[in-house]
Motif scaffolding. Structure first.
Motif, mmCIF file in Angstrom:
data_model
loop_
_atom_site.group_PDB
_atom_site.id
_atom_site.type_symbol
_atom_site.label_atom_id
_atom_site.label_comp_id
_atom_site.label_asym_id
_atom_site.label_seq_id
_atom_site.Cartn_x
_atom_site.Cartn_y
_atom_site.Cartn_z
ATOM 1 N N TRP A 1 10.891 0.102 -4.310
ATOM 2 C CA TRP A 1 9.584 -0.446 -4.704
ATOM 3 C C TRP A 1 9.267 -1.750 -3.974
ATOM 4 C CZ3 TRP A 1 8.405 3.872 -6.686
ATOM 5 C CH2 TRP A 1 9.266 4.552 -7.542
ATOM 6 N N ILE A 2 10.205 -2.679 -3.963
ATOM 7 C CA ILE A 2 9.945 -3.982 -3.338
ATOM 8 C C ILE A 2 9.789 -3.812 -1.825
ATOM 9 C CG2 ILE A 2 10.981 -6.247 -2.846
ATOM 10 C CD1 ILE A 2 9.825 -6.063 -5.645
ATOM 11 N N ARG A 3 10.564 -2.914 -1.258
ATOM 12 C CA ARG A 3 10.473 -2.679 0.181
ATOM 13 C C ARG A 3 9.081 -2.196 0.569
ATOM 14 N NH1 ARG A 3 13.861 -2.121 4.698
ATOM 15 N NH2 ARG A 3 12.424 -2.116 6.425
ATOM 16 N N THR A 4 8.489 -1.354 -0.275
ATOM 17 C CA THR A 4 7.150 -0.849 0.070
ATOM 18 C C THR A 4 6.152 -2.012 0.146
ATOM 19 O OG1 THR A 4 6.602 -0.360 -2.246
ATOM 20 C CG2 THR A 4 7.529 1.446 -0.947
ATOM 21 N N LEU A 5 6.232 -2.931 -0.810
ATOM 22 C CA LEU A 5 5.324 -4.093 -0.769
ATOM 23 C C LEU A 5 5.641 -4.990 0.410
ATOM 24 C CD1 LEU A 5 4.767 -5.628 -4.321
ATOM 25 C CD2 LEU A 5 3.105 -4.511 -2.826
ATOM 26 N N TYR A 6 6.925 -5.179 0.660
ATOM 27 C CA TYR A 6 7.396 -6.011 1.782
ATOM 28 C C TYR A 6 6.813 -5.476 3.096
ATOM 29 C CZ TYR A 6 11.026 -8.307 4.688
ATOM 30 O OH TYR A 6 11.718 -9.057 5.612
ATOM 31 N N CYS B 1 4.405 -6.621 -15.291
ATOM 32 C CA CYS B 1 3.929 -7.251 -14.053
ATOM 33 C C CYS B 1 3.106 -6.240 -13.253
ATOM 34 C CB CYS B 1 5.104 -7.745 -13.216
ATOM 35 S SG CYS B 1 6.240 -6.449 -12.709
ATOM 36 N N ASN B 2 2.629 -6.676 -12.109
ATOM 37 C CA ASN B 2 1.962 -5.762 -11.181
ATOM 38 C C ASN B 2 2.265 -6.219 -9.753
ATOM 39 O OD1 ASN B 2 0.063 -7.777 -10.421
ATOM 40 N ND2 ASN B 2 -1.157 -7.292 -12.253
ATOM 41 N N ALA B 3 1.752 -5.488 -8.794
ATOM 42 C CA ALA B 3 2.086 -5.774 -7.389
ATOM 43 C C ALA B 3 1.766 -7.214 -7.014
ATOM 44 C CB ALA B 3 1.318 -4.815 -6.477
ATOM 45 N N ASN B 4 0.656 -7.733 -7.544
ATOM 46 C CA ASN B 4 0.261 -9.097 -7.147
ATOM 47 C C ASN B 4 1.237 -10.147 -7.671
ATOM 48 O OD1 ASN B 4 -1.836 -7.915 -5.853
ATOM 49 N ND2 ASN B 4 -3.367 -8.383 -7.425
ATOM 50 N N LEU C 1 4.393 -9.709 -7.918
ATOM 51 C CA LEU C 1 5.563 -9.614 -7.032
ATOM 52 C C LEU C 1 5.262 -10.266 -5.677
ATOM 53 C CD1 LEU C 1 6.447 -5.914 -7.903
ATOM 54 C CD2 LEU C 1 7.435 -7.970 -8.892
ATOM 55 N N LEU C 2 4.024 -10.081 -5.212
ATOM 56 C CA LEU C 2 3.628 -10.684 -3.929
ATOM 57 C C LEU C 2 3.646 -12.212 -4.009
ATOM 58 C CD1 LEU C 2 0.773 -8.232 -2.896
ATOM 59 C CD2 LEU C 2 2.851 -8.693 -1.567
ATOM 60 N N VAL C 3 3.279 -12.754 -5.167
ATOM 61 C CA VAL C 3 3.300 -14.221 -5.341
ATOM 62 C C VAL C 3 4.715 -14.736 -5.075
ATOM 63 C CG1 VAL C 3 3.179 -16.068 -7.079
ATOM 64 C CG2 VAL C 3 1.349 -14.371 -6.942
ATOM 65 N N ASP D 1 -2.543 -8.976 1.562
ATOM 66 C CA ASP D 1 -3.344 -9.676 0.560
ATOM 67 C C ASP D 1 -3.140 -9.020 -0.799
ATOM 68 O OD1 ASP D 1 -4.352 -11.340 2.479
ATOM 69 O OD2 ASP D 1 -6.132 -10.093 2.849
ATOM 70 N N ASP D 2 -3.540 -9.742 -1.844
ATOM 71 C CA ASP D 2 -3.466 -9.164 -3.188
ATOM 72 C C ASP D 2 -4.213 -7.832 -3.232
ATOM 73 O OD1 ASP D 2 -1.936 -11.156 -4.184
ATOM 74 O OD2 ASP D 2 -3.472 -12.024 -5.490
#
Ligand code: NAP
Length: 292
Positions: free
Chosen positions: A173-178, A224-227, A229-231, A244-245
């Motif tokens: 999951w984190i890798r996809t956002l990364y 939580c949500n993706a944003n 985690l991005l923070v 971006d968010d």
């Protein structure tokens, strides 16, 4: 005995047990895929005979675990078919058969004292029945086993990966956002996320703690949500440019009784509450960087 020991969760469950002084037998279907465990991550334990591997070719076979179960005192059934194949006939019957086959093997082995099954948040929240956990509780009710049975139901699991492969694919999951891949997050605008180390401790506690019997342990962690985690990613890894968010992110409004899993984290890891989202994200990203 830990099934699925080559996986993200299974490797951490094995680690939690090894660190508490227990001997671990990991079962797997591909010995080559497990080289990193015995040559690297658990090398010291393997060299001293405290960590061993046992090949189980087809987990759904009736007698699949009869050999592996010999002399085992606790069983964590973590392996599951995670192909996300839209043809449910290729997934559900084999997953149920895998759970049933290891429960039947445990029934034949008097040394088995406790059994924990890795389920998911979905099994507690989806309207459609989640067959393998239903089969587990049916077995517990009808067969009256000589061992305790519990399930651990994690949400989205994040945190430090012990192997590079655990940071790859759609379930990382984190890798996809990364990487800026939003496919999962676009369809999942709000989640609970839990650290893999918390999930592992709760598995270990469910196996080792005599006060845990027939428990459904909801390991959901933080809303939580993706944003969110991005923070954390932007704050701790400023050298990297992140997406971006995302639009339309929200917050989940479901909950469960977390008193027992939280009490187990306190008792077995001397921890007050879930590991922080910040630590989980940072450790996850560090493992992406360090294992690259
Ligand atoms: N990750 C999450 O966010 C999450 C959330 C909720 C619940 N869960 C549950 O946690 C458990 C472990 O997931 P994970 O994240 O650790 O996934 P993973 O890293 O993909 O590990 C899955 C494990 O299951 C094994 N496996 C898969 N298909 C198999 C089969 N047909 N026969 C034998 N072994 C098989 C894999 O073996 P190979 O190495 O040989 O492929 C691997 O050891 C699953 O039950 C999953 O439903 C995970």
């Amino acid at each position: 005995m830990v099934t699925g020991v080559t996986g993200f969760v299974g490797s951490h469950v094995a680690k939690a047990l090894l660190e508490r002084g227990y001997r671990v037998r990991g079962t797997l279907r591909d010995l080559e895929k497990a080289a990193w465990l015995v040559n690297n991550v658990f090398k010291d334990y393997a060299d001293t005979g405290r960590f061993e591997l046992c090949y189980v070719r087809v987990i759904a076979a009736v007698d699949a675990y009869d050999e592996a179960i010999q002399g085992v005192s606790v069983v964590a059934h973590v392996a599951s078919i995670l192909t996300m194949d839209p043809d449910s006939t290729k997934v559900i019957p084999a997953t149920v058969a895998g759970a049933t086959s290891i429960l039947n093997a445990s029934m034949k082995e008097p040394s088995v004292k406790s059994f924990v099954y890795t389920s998911s948040l979905g099994a507690a929240t989806m309207l459609a029945p989640v067959a393998a956990e239903k089969a587990l509780w049916k077995f517990a009710g009808e067969q009256r086993p000589h061992f305790t049975i519990s399930s651990v139901g994690p949400s989205v699991i994040i945190g430090e990966a012990l192997n590079k492969a655990h940071n790859e694919g759609d379930g990382a999951w984190i890798r996809t956002l990364y990487d800026g891949n939003t496919a999962f997050w676009d369809s999942m605008p709000a989640i609970y996320a839990v650290d893999v180390k918390d999930v592992a401790v709760i598995h270990a506690a469910a196996l080792l703690d005599p006060e845990v019997t027939n428990a459904r342990l909801h390991a959901w962690g933080h809303k939580c949500n993706a944003n969110d985690l991005l923070v954390v990613m932007r704050q701790h890894f400023p050298e990297r440019e992140f997406i971006d968010d995302l639009a339309y992110q929200t917050v989940l409004h479901i909950s469960a009784d977390f008193s027992e899993p939280l009490a187990l984290l306190k008792k077995w890891a001397d921890q007050d509450g879930w590991r922080s989202l910040e630590d989980s994200v940072v450790e996850n990203v560090n493992s992406i960087i360090n294992l690259a």
